[in-house]
Design an enzyme around this catalytic site. Structure first.
Site, PDB file in Angstrom:
ATOM      1  N   GLU A 270       0.811  -1.210   0.000  1.00 12.35           N
ATOM      2  CA  GLU A 270       0.000   0.000   0.000  1.00 12.35           C
ATOM      3  C   GLU A 270       0.853   1.273   0.000  1.00 12.35           C
ATOM      4  O   GLU A 270       1.674   1.493   0.904  1.00 12.35           O
ATOM      5  CB  GLU A 270      -0.918   0.007   1.229  1.00 12.35           C
ATOM      6  CG  GLU A 270      -1.687   1.286   1.453  1.00 12.35           C
ATOM      7  CD  GLU A 270      -2.669   1.596   0.340  1.00 12.35           C
ATOM      8  OE1 GLU A 270      -2.654   2.745  -0.162  1.00 12.35           O
ATOM      9  OE2 GLU A 270      -3.460   0.695  -0.021  1.00 12.35           O
ATOM     10  N   THR A 303      -5.568   2.734  -5.066  1.00 12.22           N
ATOM     11  CA  THR A 303      -5.449   1.291  -4.927  1.00 12.22           C
ATOM     12  C   THR A 303      -6.325   0.536  -5.908  1.00 12.22           C
ATOM     13  O   THR A 303      -5.894  -0.461  -6.498  1.00 12.22           O
ATOM     14  CB  THR A 303      -5.790   0.874  -3.482  1.00 12.22           C
ATOM     15  OG1 THR A 303      -4.852   1.466  -2.588  1.00 12.22           O
ATOM     16  CG2 THR A 303      -5.746  -0.639  -3.328  1.00 12.22           C
ATOM     17  N   HIS A 421      -1.205   3.626   5.139  1.00 12.94           N
ATOM     18  CA  HIS A 421      -2.269   4.449   4.568  1.00 12.94           C
ATOM     19  C   HIS A 421      -2.767   5.380   5.660  1.00 12.94           C
ATOM     20  O   HIS A 421      -2.716   5.058   6.846  1.00 12.94           O
ATOM     21  CB  HIS A 421      -3.396   3.528   4.069  1.00 12.94           C
ATOM     22  CG  HIS A 421      -4.441   4.198   3.222  1.00 12.94           C
ATOM     23  ND1 HIS A 421      -5.324   5.127   3.718  1.00 12.94           N
ATOM     24  CD2 HIS A 421      -4.734   4.063   1.905  1.00 12.94           C
ATOM     25  CE1 HIS A 421      -6.110   5.535   2.746  1.00 12.94           C
ATOM     26  NE2 HIS A 421      -5.774   4.910   1.634  1.00 12.94           N
ATOM     27  N   ASP A 469       1.164  -0.571  -4.996  1.00 11.48           N
ATOM     28  CA  ASP A 469      -0.039  -0.327  -5.796  1.00 11.48           C
ATOM     29  C   ASP A 469      -0.010   1.066  -6.421  1.00 11.48           C
ATOM     30  O   ASP A 469      -0.536   1.286  -7.505  1.00 11.48           O
ATOM     31  CB  ASP A 469      -1.308  -0.524  -4.967  1.00 11.48           C
ATOM     32  CG  ASP A 469      -1.335   0.310  -3.692  1.00 11.48           C
ATOM     33  OD1 ASP A 469      -0.329   0.989  -3.376  1.00 11.48           O
ATOM     34  OD2 ASP A 469      -2.367   0.271  -2.994  1.00 11.48           O
ATOM     35  N   HIS A 470       0.670   2.017  -5.764  1.00  7.36           N
ATOM     36  CA  HIS A 470       0.824   3.379  -6.277  1.00  7.36           C
ATOM     37  C   HIS A 470       1.746   4.145  -5.340  1.00  7.36           C
ATOM     38  O   HIS A 470       2.053   3.690  -4.245  1.00  7.36           O
ATOM     39  CB  HIS A 470      -0.533   4.092  -6.368  1.00  7.36           C
ATOM     40  CG  HIS A 470      -1.284   4.141  -5.063  1.00  7.36           C
ATOM     41  ND1 HIS A 470      -1.031   5.078  -4.098  1.00  7.36           N
ATOM     42  CD2 HIS A 470      -2.271   3.341  -4.566  1.00  7.36           C
ATOM     43  CE1 HIS A 470      -1.839   4.881  -3.064  1.00  7.36           C
ATOM     44  NE2 HIS A 470      -2.598   3.818  -3.322  1.00  7.36           N
TER      45      HIS A 470
END
Length: 598
Positions: A270, A303, A421, A469-470
C-alpha cells in the site's frame, strides 16, 4: 424592474465574493509545502475570476426565473421557493468548499466527480481520517451553510409588482443572451473550461484559481463514458503510433526462474513508492537478494486502479476506475484466470473491506476463487487499525496459507497490505514522522515474513512478486515531480529465483502479467497492454501514469506530463515534447477505445 435588477446584481455579486473568499481559505488551509505571497493570492483571484463569473451565473438562473414570475404575482410561494433554493445552494457551496479544501492534501487536485466513486462505502472513507477530523468538517459544513443562507436571505427583495409589465418582460428577455454568453464564456468556439484560469508554472496556484463548484460539475458532465473527447487522430495513425509500444509476444534470451511453474504470491504494498525506500532497510536488503526492476512506475494514484493494473495488466484511466465498472472489469484479462487454466488454485487476501470500490466483484469475476478479508478475522483483530486488520496479522495469514498449502499443487496468492495508509495508525513507533513510521512498520512486517518463509519447505518453489499499488504525495513530492512521486519498487524474491539481478529497464506495473507469463512460457496475447520487458521484442521502453485527466509519459528522451483539461504541458522535460505528446494522446485514445468496446 429596477428593484429586481438590483436584487439580481446583489445576489450575483455575493456569489462571486463567496467564490473569491473560498480561494483564499483554500490557499491558507493548504499552504504547507506550497509557498506563496500576497501577490500570488491576488493573481489567483484575478485569474480565476472568469470561471467564478460564469459559475455564479448558473446559481443566478433560479432567482432570475423567480423575478420574472413575480412580474405577474406577489404570491408568497415564490419567496418560499427562493428561500428553499438558497438553502440548497448554501449546502451545496459549503460541501464543495470544505470537500475541495480537505481532499486536496490527499489527492493533489481539485474537487471533481471522481470522489463519488468512493461514497458507496462511507465507513471506508472515514478509515483514512480520525473521528475528530470528520467532526470538525461536519461542523464547518453546518456553520458555513447557515452563514451562506443567511447572507443570501438578508439581501432585500422587491416589494411590489412593476408598474410597466411589458417593459419589465422586455428587459428580462434582453438579459437572457447575457446569461448564455456569460455561462458559455464568450462567443468564440472555445467554451468555459478549467484550463482558462491556468496561468502559472506552479500547479498549486493554478489549482487554487479553479472554482471547485465548476470543477465538480464539469467533471460530472464530462465522464469517460463519452470517449470521443479522447479521439485525437485517425484510427490508423493511432494504431501505428502505439504498435511499437504495446508488443504482446515474448522472444526469450534467458530465464530468471528455476522452474516454469512456481507457486506465486503477488504482494501489493500500500502506497509504497520508492520515495520511502530510505526508511525501509529490509526492503533495500531484499533488493540485493532478488530480481529488482529498478525503473518501474505506477500507472495510477489509487489502490483500486493500481490493483487492476497489476493483476490484469490493464491500463488506468484519468477519470474513472475500471474496478467500479463490473460490466467492464469482468471482461478483463487476468493473471488468476490464465493460471487457472494451468491448474493453479487462486486466492486473495486483504485485511480491509473487500467490498470497497467493488473489489469483490472484480476479483471473483477475474478468477480469484477464495477471498479472505476483514470479516474472516475476530472482532478484536478487525479493530486493530482504522482500515481493518493490521499488516503483521495479515502477513501471518499469508505465511500460513503458503506454508500449509499442498506442496505438490500449484498456488497463486494475491495480497494487499493496508497499514501504510492514512491515518498511519500502526502499533509501533520507531520514527517521529507518522508517515515514515508507517512505512518502517510495513518494512518490519515484510522482512519478518520473508525470514520466516525462508525456513519453510514452501520457499524452494516460491516466487514472491513485491510491487507498490501506487505512490503518494508526501511533503514537496507530488505530481509535479512525477518521476519521484510515481517511481515504485518491483522485486521478485523466493527460492524459485535463480539469483540476484537488477533489471534497469523502464516499465510499468501493468507489465508484471506479461513478464511473469513470459518467464512461465505461457501465452499472454490477451494482455494487450502488458509487455514482457525481458523479451527481445520489447524495443521501445516506456512508462505511463495518469490521474485526474492528466497523463505522464516517460521514455529514453525524457518525460512529459500533459493536462487534457488545461490543454497544456504541466511538466515538459524531453528532447522531443511534441512527438511524445502525440504518442501520449495515441495511448489514451487506443486504451479508452478498448475499454469502450469491452
Amino acid at each position: 424592474m429596477r428593484q429586481r435588477l438590483i436584487y439580481l446584481i446583489k445576489v450575483y455579486a455575493l456569489t462571486v465574493i463567496l467564490f473569491m473568499v473560498a480561494k483564499v481559505v483554500f490557499m491558507w488551509a493548504n499552504h504547507e509545502g506550497h509557498a506563496f505571497s500576497a501577490g500570488d493570492v491576488w493573481d489567483v483571484i484575478s485569474h480565476g475570476l472568469s470561471l467564478d463569473l460564469s459559475t455564479a451565473l448558473y446559481a443566478l438562473i433560479v432567482p432570475f426565473l423567480i423575478s420574472i414570475g413575480s412580474i405577474w404575482t406577489e404570491s408568497r410561494w415564490l419567496r418560499r421557493i427562493l428561500c428553499g433554493y438558497y438553502t440548497i445552494i448554501a449546502i451545496a457551496f459549503t460541501l464543495a468548499f470544505v470537500a475541495d479544501t480537505s481532499l486536496y492534501p490527499f489527492w493533489g487536485f481539485k474537487l471533481n466527480a471522481v470522489c463519488l466513486q468512493y461514497f458507496d462505502n462511507p465507513a471506508e472513507i472515514g478509515a483514512s481520517v480520525s473521528g475528530l477530523y470528520m467532526a470538525i468538517r461536519l461542523l464547518l459544513i453546518i456553520i458555513g451553510a447557515i452563514a451562506i443562507w443567511w447572507m443570501y436571505f438578508r439581501i432585500p427583495m422587491w416589494d411590489k409588482k412593476p408598474s410597466n409589465k411589458k417593459l419589465s418582460v422586455i428587459g428580462d428577455l434582453l438579459l437572457i443572451p447575457l446569461f448564455i454568453i456569460g455561462i458559455r464564456g464568450g462567443i468564440d468556439e472555445s467554451t468555459t473550461n478549467i484550463g482558462q484560469v491556468y496561468y502559472s508554472q506552479e500547479q498549486f496556484l493554478n489549482h487554487s484559481a479553479v472554482n471547485p463548484v465548476f470543477s465538480f460539475l464539469y467533471s460530472l458532465s464530462h465522464q469517460m463514458g463519452d470517449t470521443s473527447k479522447y479521439n485525437y487522430m485517425e484510427e490508423e495513425e493511432c494504431e501505428a503510433l502505439v504498435k511499437g509500444v504495446f508488443t504482446t509476444e515474448s522472444t526469450f534470451s534467458d530465464t530468471l526462474l528455476t522452474t516454469t511453474r512456481p507457486n506465486i504470491a503477488i504482494i501489493l504494498l500500500e502506497s509504497c513508492g520508492e520515495e520511502f525506500a530510505s526508511v525501509m532497510p529490509r526492503l533495500q536488503q531484499l533488493k540485493k537478494e532478488g530480481i529488482y526492476f529498478s525503473q518501474c512506475y505506477g500507472n495510477s494514484w489509487r489502490t483500486d486502479r493500481g490493483t487492476v493494473c497489476t493483476l490484469s495488466g490493464y491500463p488506468s484511466f484519468p477519470s474513472l476506475s475500471v474496478m467500479k465498472m463490473p460490466e467492464k472489469s469482468r471482461s478483463l484479462p487476468s493473471i488468476a484466470r490464465t493460471l487457472q487454466q494451468e491448474n493453479y488454485k487462486t486466492c486473495f487476501l486483504y485485511g480491509g473491506d473487500i467490498n470497497f470500490t467493488n473489489m469483490r466483484s472484480y476479483l471473483i469475476s477475474t478468477g480469484w476463487e477464495k477471498l479472505t478479508w476483514k470479516a474472516d478475522y475476530t472482532a478484536e483483530e478487525q479493530s486493530t487499525a482504522q482500515w481493518g486488520v493490521r499488516d503483521d496479522i495479515t502477513f501471518q495469514t499469508l505465511h500460513d496459507q503458503i506454508s500449509k498449502a499442498d506442496p505438490t499443487g500449484r498456488l497463486l496468492i494475491g495480497y494487499s497490505t493496508l497499514s501504510s495508509h492514512e491515518p498511519w495508525d500502526v502499533p509501533t513507533k520507531e520514527l517521529d514522522d507518522e508517515v515514515l513510521n508507517a512505512f518502517r512498520y510495513l518494512d518490519n512486517c515484510l522482512g519478518d515474513f520473508i525470514d520466516r518463509m525462508k525456513s519453510t519447505a514452501a520457499w524452494d518453489n516460491l516466487l514472491i512478486v513485491l510491487v507498490a499499488d501506487h505512490g503518494i504525495n508526501y511533503k514537496n513530492i507530488d505530481e509535479q515531480r512525477p518521476l519521484e512521486r510515481n517511481h515504485i519498487p518491483m522485486l521478485w524474491l523466493g527460492g524459485a529465483v535463480k539469483g540476484p539481478r537488477t533489471v534497469n529497464i523502464l516499465c510499468n506495473q501493468t507489465d508484471i502479467c506479461a513478464t511473469l507469463l513470459g518467464q512461465m512460457r505461457l501465452n499472454h496475447e490477451d494482455f494487450r497492454f502488458s509487455r514482457d520487458v525481458l523479451s527481445k521484442s520489447y524495443h521501445y521502453p516506456t512508462a505511463v501514469h495518469n490521474y485526474n485527466n492528466a497523463q505522464l509519459l516517460i521514455d529514453s528522451t525524457g518525460h512529459i506530463l500533459y493536462d487534457f483539461d488545461a490543454k497544456r504541458f504541466t511538466v515538459s522535460n524531453s528532447k522531443e515534447p511534441e512527438r511524445m505528446l502525440r504518442l501520449n494522446k495515441a495511448i489514451l485514445q487506443v486504451t479508452t477505445k478498448d475499454l469502450k468496446e469491452r
